[in-house]
Design an enzyme around this catalytic site. Structure first.
Site, PDB file in Angstrom:
ATOM      1  N   GLY A  53      -1.563   1.246  -4.753  1.00 51.99           N
ATOM      2  CA  GLY A  53      -2.709   0.450  -4.339  1.00 51.99           C
ATOM      3  C   GLY A  53      -3.981   1.022  -4.905  1.00 51.99           C
ATOM      4  N   CYS A  65       0.808  -1.212   0.000  1.00 55.54           N
ATOM      5  CA  CYS A  65       0.000   0.000   0.000  1.00 55.54           C
ATOM      6  C   CYS A  65       0.842   1.264   0.000  1.00 55.54           C
ATOM      7  CB  CYS A  65      -0.890   0.002   1.225  1.00 55.54           C
ATOM      8  SG  CYS A  65       0.046  -0.172   2.705  1.00 55.54           S
ATOM      9  N   ASN A  95       2.194   0.341   6.035  1.00 57.75           N
ATOM     10  CA  ASN A  95       2.679  -0.216   4.779  1.00 57.75           C
ATOM     11  C   ASN A  95       3.671  -1.303   5.152  1.00 57.75           C
ATOM     12  OD1 ASN A  95       3.563  -0.773   2.215  1.00 57.75           O
ATOM     13  ND2 ASN A  95       4.878   1.027   2.075  1.00 57.75           N
ATOM     14  N   GLY A  96       3.306  -2.555   4.920  1.00 48.48           N
ATOM     15  CA  GLY A  96       4.229  -3.628   5.264  1.00 48.48           C
ATOM     16  C   GLY A  96       3.513  -4.927   5.526  1.00 48.48           C
ATOM     17  N   TYR A 113      10.423  -1.462  -9.795  1.00 52.30           N
ATOM     18  CA  TYR A 113       9.060  -1.435 -10.325  1.00 52.30           C
ATOM     19  C   TYR A 113       8.089  -0.526  -9.562  1.00 52.30           C
ATOM     20  CZ  TYR A 113       4.345  -3.065 -11.426  1.00 52.30           C
ATOM     21  OH  TYR A 113       3.026  -3.114 -11.774  1.00 52.30           O
TER      22      TYR A 113
END
Ligand code: SF4
Length: 463
Positions: free
Chosen positions: A32, A6, A110-111, A250
């Site tokens: 996301g 995210c 985030n993780g 990416y």
């Protein structure tokens, strides 16, 4: 349990903080696209709006300034990577919000936690209540059950009790606190803005506001911002960090600076290193837009071969790699990309992509280029083949779905329908990130080597 990748954003000391956060979430939409949410703090209340869909869809009929007032807010955009993807309950959408012995709190993460199950069991035994299947929700009881006296210590303690990747924003009655785990898997950056502070997964979220200077939150650090002051503390230290190399390859926008490096410049070096390691005799270099544009241009420049936009992307389609279902992904490639026959017919083309994960896109592209009249199709990847799943949050959930894990490398070019195939080595990848000894970056999905096993446990500085 479900994994989520995210983007997170926060603002404090800023008028209409939730509106500011909504703009940052739009800039982070590439991280996301499945759900979005914002919590704002106003007059002793923590207000929340969240829903499934893009930021614009979730907030289409919300007057953010009126419904989420206040000078501090945090937000989240979510991409689910594995687990109960059909579970479309609102409870799964961050930020999480609640009340505790310490007052209000809201959390956006985030993780991914690799010790989810034992930690969850231990917290339930202590009387915690959980509402979602998200590992990130564990931060709520971890923070609220902590007996430590200050918010930053409670957050730091929570991060140290988890294993895996975690970049976390905690909003409470005292202020906004941002922490990154000691190995620093996921990026988190901050900047001063007007009379307050902004936090986000990537610096491109700050560029909307013409913020001149920003900084990465270092691994094992926590930043606390209130309306009056900001403090940064180191709560844990590890000699070796594990910043996600796939973020540069990416996931990040190329206009972002994360982990202290410009993703654009890293991608340029990836392209140049690829040209040195895997040159191809061709008339034309093409990029698979958009994530490979910079690498392909650098590859072409290094070899002195013309570069053209011979593959055109529809900007109304999402990113295929982060589309959760395989079926949607297959259709997504066909709807998303098309070849320019006038450029390609009669030419030997080399197409540069950032990575090879499932091979869905690569196979479709090689066929598309032949259909457009290419006499030879060569494929070059600006990273090593992805051979192992990521347990730290990127969508490579099962090994059998990874092309490089199930097809022999000698057979790969035939499988993809290309005349030749070349990769960047791990050494070339690390050199592009200015980390020749691999002491700062995780490359586990390219090697299968556990990123933290065997490393000394980070030293905690918590009192
Ligand atoms: S395994 Fe790959 S995708 Fe996952 S954190 Fe490491 S480098 Fe990033």
């Amino acid at each position: 349990m479900e994994y989520v990748m995210c983007g997170i954003a926060g603002a404090i000391g800023v008028p209409d903080a939730a509106y500011t956060v909504s703009l940052m979430l739009k800039a982070l939409q590439h991280r996301g696209q499945e759900a979005a949410g914002i919590v704002s703090s106003h007059d002793g209340q923590f207000l929340r709006r969240r829903g499934w869909g893009l930021v614009d869809e979730v907030f289409a009929h919300v007057n953010i300034k009126q419904e989420l007032p206040g000078q501090s807010a945090i937000g989240h955009v979510r991409y689910q990577t594995a687990g109960k993807s059909d579970q479309k309950s609102l409870q799964e959408i961050q930020p999480f919000r609640g009340q505790s012995q310490h007052g209000h709190l809201a959390i956006a993460v985030n993780g991914n936690l690799t010790n989810y199950q034992p930690l969850r069991d231990a917290l339930l035994q202590k009387g915690a209540t959980l509402q979602s299947h998200s590992d990130s929700e564990l931060f709520m009881p971890l923070v609220s059950l902590s007996r430590r006296p200050s918010s930053w210590e409670r957050l730091a303690e929570a991060v140290l009790l988890t294993e895996g990747a975690s970049s976390v924003l905690l909003l409470d009655d005292q202020g906004l606190h941002a922490a990154v785990d000691p190995f620093g898997f996921r990026p988190l950056v901050w900047a001063s803005y007007q009379d307050g502070w902004l936090f986000a997964s990537e610096t491109s979220a700050f560029d909307i506001f013409s913020v001149a200077k920003s900084a990465a939150i270092k691994p094992g650090h926590v930043v606390t911002a209130t309306k009056d002051l900001v403090e940064e503390r180191c709560f844990a230290w590890s000699k070796t960090t594990r910043q996600c190399s796939f973020c540069h390859v990416y996931f990040n926008r190329p206009d972002s600076v994360v982990f202290g490096q410009s993703s654009y410049l890293v991608r340029e070096r990836l392209g140049r290193n690829l040209a040195a390691e895997a040159p191809a005799a061709a008339d034309l270099v093409l990029a698979v837009p958009d994530s490979s544009n910079v690498m392909a241009l650098a590859y072409a420049q290094a070899l002195g071969v013309p570069f053209s936009f011979g593959l055109i992307r529809s900007h109304y389609m999402g990113r295929t790699f982060i589309t959760p279902k395989q079926e949607a992904r297959e259709l997504g490639v066909r709807l998303k990309l098309n070849a320019v026959r006038a450029l390609i017919a009669g030419k030997r083309v080399v197409v540069v992509d950032d990575s090879l994960v499932r091979g869905t896109t690569a196979r479709r592209i090689s066929q598309m280029l032949r259909d457009a009249g290419a006499t030879e199709v060569h494929m070059r990847l600006a990273s090593p083949p992805v051979t192992h799943p990521c347990r730290w949050g990127i969508d490579t959930p099962k090994r059998q779905q990874l092309l490089a894990a199930r097809v022999d490398s000698a057979d790969m070019a035939r499988h993809l329908g290309v005349d030749s195939l070349g990769y960047l080595s791990r050494a070339g990848l690390l050199a592009a990130m200015n980390d020749p000894n691999g002491e700062q970056h995780c490359t586990s999905c390219f090697t299968g080597i556990h990123p933290t096993e065997g490393l000394p446990k980070p030293t905690s500085f918590l009192p």
